[in-house]
Enzyme design. Sequence first.
Site, PDB file in Angstrom:
ATOM      1  N   HIS A 160       0.871  -1.184   0.000  1.00 52.26           N
ATOM      2  CA  HIS A 160       0.000   0.000   0.000  1.00 52.26           C
ATOM      3  C   HIS A 160       0.907   1.233   0.000  1.00 52.26           C
ATOM      4  CE1 HIS A 160      -3.718  -2.002   2.119  1.00 52.26           C
ATOM      5  NE2 HIS A 160      -4.013  -1.761   0.850  1.00 52.26           N
ATOM      6  N   ALA A 250      -0.007  -7.959  10.999  1.00 49.22           N
ATOM      7  CA  ALA A 250      -0.988  -8.007   9.906  1.00 49.22           C
ATOM      8  C   ALA A 250      -0.578  -7.094   8.750  1.00 49.22           C
ATOM      9  CB  ALA A 250      -2.366  -7.593  10.429  1.00 49.22           C
ATOM     10  N   CYS A 256      -2.496   3.244   8.973  1.00 48.30           N
ATOM     11  CA  CYS A 256      -3.532   2.303   8.503  1.00 48.30           C
ATOM     12  C   CYS A 256      -4.713   2.226   9.452  1.00 48.30           C
ATOM     13  CB  CYS A 256      -2.993   0.875   8.451  1.00 48.30           C
ATOM     14  SG  CYS A 256      -1.495   0.633   7.585  1.00 48.30           S
TER      15      CYS A 256
END
Length: 273
Positions: A160, A250, A256
């Site tokens: 990302h 994760a 995030c």
Amino acid sequence: MCPPDYFRVEYAINPWMRPETCSVDSRRARAEWSRLRDVMEIVAEVELLAPSADLPDMVFTANSGFVLGNSVLLARYRHPERRGEVPHVRRYFSDRGYTIHELPAEVCFEGTGDAILDRGGEWIWAGHGFRSDPDAHDVLARCFQLDVVSLHLIDARFYHLDTCLAPLTGGYLMYYPGAFDAPSLSAIEDRVPSERRIVVDEADAATFACNAVNVGKTIIAHALSAGLRERLLRIGFSVEVIPLDEFVKAGGAAFCMMLRLEDERNRPARVKR
Ligand code: ARG
């Protein structure tokens, strides 16, 4: 933010997730998340999205959409494991009267994970290569009437955009060059003068230094080397380090774990109703 009540590492959709070998310590996760929320409450107003038992990644609200003013472009997740989050987020925004934009059926887009408003200029930095499709960038530009700078991500650890790039107050940009292809690095250099570029090395990038939250002159991050911290302090930021080790399992950290609903910098943000 979304409380980590059901946060787990149950499947692997990025290289950080190892469900066979890692186990999440739920109490520790709750303590880390609460500390992050407490610190956020000093610099912002925090709203909560109710968690859902079958959605272990829902704590990563940055991915749920891109918000500007009273409009939101909702995510369409690449992986089926996260698609169940969308109806919860749609309801959150429709209950509050936002204009909701959705992507054409075949186009993936993972919200603020891959689309971040610059904090100096009027454009959106947008990533593609792992999760979001380049076509989503055209939709973003159309919905929000802003320039979109498309950046191609090439290292799966930085799947990302928010794992390797952080726009900061004053037009600074903190980023890890190794995560981008050459044309993307040129696009960054075209927009950001060298004295505003904060280049991060691989060691800092790999501990999620770029996944930092910035409000005003405050930067909140999971980890930062002494050298990077020093550089940020020198240009006038204050730095708050909040360990988020359970969430790093994760593949996510501070940035995030929240979705910015209002931006103190340029737009009026949410239009008063
Ligand atoms: N496990 C989540 C996923 O892979 C982590 C999301 C992290 N979010 C972010 N904005 N980088 O989708």
